[in-house]
Design a protein around this motif. Structure first.
Motif, PDB file in Angstrom:
ATOM      1  N   LYS A  63       0.879  -1.157   0.036  1.00 54.73           N
ATOM      2  CA  LYS A  63       0.159  -0.007  -0.040  1.00 54.73           C
ATOM      3  C   LYS A  63       0.901   1.256  -0.067  1.00 54.73           C
ATOM      4  O   LYS A  63       0.502   2.162  -0.658  1.00 54.73           O
ATOM      5  N   ASN A  64       1.888   1.098   0.745  1.00 56.71           N
ATOM      6  CA  ASN A  64       2.800   2.373   0.798  1.00 56.71           C
ATOM      7  C   ASN A  64       4.172   2.012   1.634  1.00 56.71           C
ATOM      8  O   ASN A  64       4.215   1.103   2.431  1.00 56.71           O
ATOM      9  N   PHE A  65       5.218   2.595   1.158  1.00 60.06           N
ATOM     10  CA  PHE A  65       6.433   2.646   1.678  1.00 60.06           C
ATOM     11  C   PHE A  65       6.508   3.970   2.602  1.00 60.06           C
ATOM     12  O   PHE A  65       6.175   5.018   2.122  1.00 60.06           O
ATOM     13  N   VAL A  66       6.795   3.916   3.922  1.00 64.40           N
ATOM     14  CA  VAL A  66       6.618   4.779   4.779  1.00 64.40           C
ATOM     15  C   VAL A  66       8.085   4.968   5.427  1.00 64.40           C
ATOM     16  O   VAL A  66       8.666   4.293   6.140  1.00 64.40           O
ATOM     17  N   PHE A  67       8.773   6.173   5.173  1.00 67.49           N
ATOM     18  CA  PHE A  67      10.016   6.553   5.833  1.00 67.49           C
ATOM     19  C   PHE A  67       9.872   7.096   7.311  1.00 67.49           C
ATOM     20  O   PHE A  67       9.190   8.176   7.275  1.00 67.49           O
ATOM     21  N   VAL A  68      10.464   6.619   8.249  1.00 71.05           N
ATOM     22  CA  VAL A  68      10.432   7.091   9.424  1.00 71.05           C
ATOM     23  C   VAL A  68      11.831   7.123  10.098  1.00 71.05           C
ATOM     24  O   VAL A  68      12.936   6.773   9.640  1.00 71.05           O
ATOM     25  N   ARG A  69      11.861   7.761  11.265  1.00 67.53           N
ATOM     26  CA  ARG A  69      12.792   7.621  12.388  1.00 67.53           C
ATOM     27  C   ARG A  69      12.490   7.023  13.602  1.00 67.53           C
ATOM     28  O   ARG A  69      11.483   7.390  14.313  1.00 67.53           O
ATOM     29  N   TYR A  70      13.222   6.030  13.955  1.00 68.82           N
ATOM     30  CA  TYR A  70      12.822   5.340  15.269  1.00 68.82           C
ATOM     31  C   TYR A  70      13.906   6.120  16.434  1.00 68.82           C
ATOM     32  O   TYR A  70      14.816   6.318  16.178  1.00 68.82           O
ATOM     33  N   THR A  71      13.187   6.085  17.533  1.00 66.93           N
ATOM     34  CA  THR A  71      13.829   6.428  18.611  1.00 66.93           C
ATOM     35  C   THR A  71      14.944   5.508  19.178  1.00 66.93           C
ATOM     36  O   THR A  71      15.950   5.810  19.887  1.00 66.93           O
ATOM     37  N   THR A  72      14.442   4.381  18.752  1.00 67.79           N
ATOM     38  CA  THR A  72      15.490   3.183  19.336  1.00 67.79           C
ATOM     39  C   THR A  72      15.823   2.427  18.152  1.00 67.79           C
ATOM     40  O   THR A  72      14.866   2.575  17.314  1.00 67.79           O
ATOM     41  N   ASP A  73      16.788   1.717  18.504  1.00 69.97           N
ATOM     42  CA  ASP A  73      17.347   0.849  16.906  1.00 69.97           C
ATOM     43  C   ASP A  73      16.307  -0.544  17.033  1.00 69.97           C
ATOM     44  O   ASP A  73      17.060  -1.371  17.775  1.00 69.97           O
ATOM     45  N   THR A  74      15.616  -0.541  16.028  1.00 72.29           N
ATOM     46  CA  THR A  74      14.682  -1.728  15.927  1.00 72.29           C
ATOM     47  C   THR A  74      14.806  -2.332  14.764  1.00 72.29           C
ATOM     48  O   THR A  74      13.979  -3.167  14.398  1.00 72.29           O
ATOM     49  N   GLY A  75      15.905  -2.043  13.915  1.00 68.61           N
ATOM     50  CA  GLY A  75      16.150  -2.677  12.522  1.00 68.61           C
ATOM     51  C   GLY A  75      15.696  -1.709  11.448  1.00 68.61           C
ATOM     52  O   GLY A  75      14.970  -0.458  11.772  1.00 68.61           O
ATOM     53  N   PRO A  76      16.110  -1.939  10.264  1.00 71.20           N
ATOM     54  CA  PRO A  76      15.947  -1.313   9.267  1.00 71.20           C
ATOM     55  C   PRO A  76      14.512  -0.947   8.508  1.00 71.20           C
ATOM     56  O   PRO A  76      14.006  -0.023   8.242  1.00 71.20           O
ATOM     57  N   ALA A  77      13.654  -2.012   9.052  1.00 76.45           N
ATOM     58  CA  ALA A  77      12.113  -1.954   8.481  1.00 76.45           C
ATOM     59  C   ALA A  77      11.149  -2.779   9.141  1.00 76.45           C
ATOM     60  O   ALA A  77      11.695  -3.739   9.979  1.00 76.45           O
ATOM     61  N   LYS A  78       9.838  -2.492   9.121  1.00 77.96           N
ATOM     62  CA  LYS A  78       8.829  -3.216   9.511  1.00 77.96           C
ATOM     63  C   LYS A  78       7.634  -3.276   8.651  1.00 77.96           C
ATOM     64  O   LYS A  78       7.704  -2.416   7.895  1.00 77.96           O
ATOM     65  N   ALA A  79       7.231  -4.386   8.750  1.00 73.77           N
ATOM     66  CA  ALA A  79       5.877  -4.506   7.968  1.00 73.77           C
ATOM     67  C   ALA A  79       4.554  -4.468   8.763  1.00 73.77           C
ATOM     68  O   ALA A  79       4.618  -5.010   9.869  1.00 73.77           O
ATOM     69  N   GLY A  80       3.452  -3.790   8.498  1.00 68.14           N
ATOM     70  CA  GLY A  80       2.250  -3.571   8.832  1.00 68.14           C
ATOM     71  C   GLY A  80       1.198  -4.611   8.509  1.00 68.14           C
ATOM     72  O   GLY A  80       1.401  -4.737   7.092  1.00 68.14           O
ATOM     73  N   PRO A  81       0.249  -5.097   9.233  1.00 68.02           N
ATOM     74  CA  PRO A  81      -0.690  -6.139   8.463  1.00 68.02           C
ATOM     75  C   PRO A  81      -1.648  -5.121   7.571  1.00 68.02           C
ATOM     76  O   PRO A  81      -2.185  -6.164   6.860  1.00 68.02           O
ATOM     77  N   LEU A  82      -1.526  -3.864   6.991  1.00 69.64           N
ATOM     78  CA  LEU A  82      -2.437  -3.273   6.347  1.00 69.64           C
ATOM     79  C   LEU A  82      -1.893  -3.115   5.046  1.00 69.64           C
ATOM     80  O   LEU A  82      -2.399  -2.334   4.145  1.00 69.64           O
ATOM     81  N   GLY A  83      -0.303  -3.610   4.877  1.00 70.18           N
ATOM     82  CA  GLY A  83       0.129  -3.342   3.702  1.00 70.18           C
ATOM     83  C   GLY A  83       1.246  -2.236   3.578  1.00 70.18           C
ATOM     84  O   GLY A  83       1.747  -1.835   2.525  1.00 70.18           O
ATOM     85  N   ASN A  84       1.511  -1.805   4.672  1.00 67.91           N
ATOM     86  CA  ASN A  84       2.591  -0.851   4.861  1.00 67.91           C
ATOM     87  C   ASN A  84       3.802  -1.217   5.065  1.00 67.91           C
ATOM     88  O   ASN A  84       3.896  -2.113   6.138  1.00 67.91           O
ATOM     89  N   VAL A  85       4.945  -0.673   4.702  1.00 69.87           N
ATOM     90  CA  VAL A  85       6.323  -1.051   5.060  1.00 69.87           C
ATOM     91  C   VAL A  85       6.874   0.139   5.664  1.00 69.87           C
ATOM     92  O   VAL A  85       7.107   1.195   4.914  1.00 69.87           O
ATOM     93  N   PHE A  86       7.411   0.013   6.901  1.00 68.63           N
ATOM     94  CA  PHE A  86       8.144   1.199   7.338  1.00 68.63           C
ATOM     95  C   PHE A  86       9.580   1.094   7.242  1.00 68.63           C
ATOM     96  O   PHE A  86       9.996   0.157   7.906  1.00 68.63           O
ATOM     97  N   ILE A  87      10.324   1.980   6.797  1.00 66.33           N
ATOM     98  CA  ILE A  87      11.754   2.015   6.598  1.00 66.33           C
ATOM     99  C   ILE A  87      12.333   3.011   7.550  1.00 66.33           C
ATOM    100  O   ILE A  87      12.028   4.104   7.389  1.00 66.33           O
ATOM    101  N   ASP A  88      13.189   2.616   8.207  1.00 63.82           N
ATOM    102  CA  ASP A  88      14.170   3.518   8.957  1.00 63.82           C
ATOM    103  C   ASP A  88      15.051   4.322   8.213  1.00 63.82           C
ATOM    104  O   ASP A  88      15.978   3.677   7.697  1.00 63.82           O
ATOM    105  N   ILE A  89      14.868   5.598   7.993  1.00 61.86           N
ATOM    106  CA  ILE A  89      15.557   6.380   6.919  1.00 61.86           C
ATOM    107  C   ILE A  89      17.089   6.346   7.426  1.00 61.86           C
ATOM    108  O   ILE A  89      18.124   6.641   6.523  1.00 61.86           O
ATOM    109  N   LYS A  90      17.294   6.093   8.697  1.00 59.25           N
ATOM    110  CA  LYS A  90      18.918   6.223   9.084  1.00 59.25           C
ATOM    111  C   LYS A  90      19.729   5.067   8.221  1.00 59.25           C
ATOM    112  O   LYS A  90      20.799   5.339   8.048  1.00 59.25           O
TER     113      LYS A  90
END
Length: 200
Positions: A63-90
Motif C-alpha cells: 500500500k505504501n512505503f513509509v520512511f520514519v525515524r525510530y527513537t530506538t534501534d529496531t532494525g531497518p524496516a517493519k511491515a504492517g498488516p495493512l500493507g505498509n512497510v516502514f523503513i528507518d531512513i537512518k
C-alpha cells in the motif's frame, strides 16, 4: 471498582496501546528529506534502490512505503498488516554496520514476505514465529531469483546472516526461534546447495 474508574482504566490502556503502536511506526520523515536521501540511495545502494522501485511498480500488496525515524534501534524496516512497510531512513542516510546494499535487499524482501503471510493467513491463525519464518523464506526465494539473473550476493548475504542469527540465545525473539527451526529444514539446505553449485 467504580464504573468511572473502570472507564478511566480502559481509556488509559487504549491510550498506552496507541502510543506503543505509534512508537513502533516511528516518526514520519518529510518528503523533502526522503527525496534527498533517495537520490543518494540510488548511488550508494543501487541494488536496493532498483528492487524498491520494482516492488513499488509490481507488488500489489504494497500500500505504501513509509520512511520514519525510530527513537530506538529496531532494525531497518517493519511491515504492517495493512500493507505498509516502514523503513528507518537512518539505514539509507549513513551505512550501518553489517547493512550494506545486499543485506538491505534481504531485509526489504523479508518485510514483503510478512505482507504475503498476512494476506494468506487469517488474523486468528497468525503467530510471530510462523510469520518470521515465512518472511525469511520469501527473502530467500526472491534473492535466489536475483542469483538466477547473475547476482548471487544478496542470496549469499541472506544465508550468512540467517545462520548467524539462528545461533542467538534470545528465545523471546521470534526471529531467532524461527531461524533455529528453519536452518534445520530441507528448504534451507536446498538454498545452500544452490549457492554451492551455481554461485562461485
Amino acid at each position: 471498582m467504580p464504573r468511572n474508574s473502570k472507564i478511566s482504566l480502559l481509556l488509559l490502556i487504549i491510550l498506552l496501546a496507541g502510543i506503543n503502536v505509534f512508537a513502533q511506526m516511528g516518526t514520519p520523515v518529510d518528503s523533502t528529506t526522503v527525496n534527498a536521501v533517495m537520490k543518494q540511495c540510488a548511488i550508494k545502494y543501487p541494488k536496493f534502490y532498483r528492487e524498491l522501485n520494482d516492488i513499488k511498480a509490481h507488488d500489489k500488496l504494497i500500500k505504501n512505503f513509509v520512511f520514519v525515524r525510530y527513537t530506538t534501534d529496531t532494525g531497518p524496516a517493519k511491515a504492517g498488516p495493512l500493507g505498509n512497510v516502514f523503513i528507518d531512513i537512518k539505514y539509507l542516510e549513513t551505512e550501518q554496520p553489517n547493512f550494506g546494499d545486499d543485506r538491505l535487499i534481504v531485509v526489504l524482501y523479508h518485510e514483503i514476505g510478512h505482507l504475503h503471510y498476512f494476506m494468506n493467513v487469517p488474523p486468528a491463525n497468525r503467530n510471530a514465529k510462523d510469520s518470521e519464518q515465512a518472511a525469511f523464506e520469501y527473502s530467500l526465494l526472491k534473492t535466489k531469483e536475483l542469483a538466477e539473473k547473475g547476482d548471487c550476493l544478496p542470496l549469499k548475504t541472506g544465508l550468512k546472516f540467517m545462520k548467524l542469527r539462528s545461533e542467538g540465545t534470545n528465545l523471546q525473539d521470534p526471529h531467532v526461534i524461527a531461524l533455529k527451526r528453519m536452518v534445520q529444514e530441507p528448504l534451507y539446505f536446498s538454498y545452500l546447495e544452490y549457492v554451492k553449485a551455481k554461485c562461485p
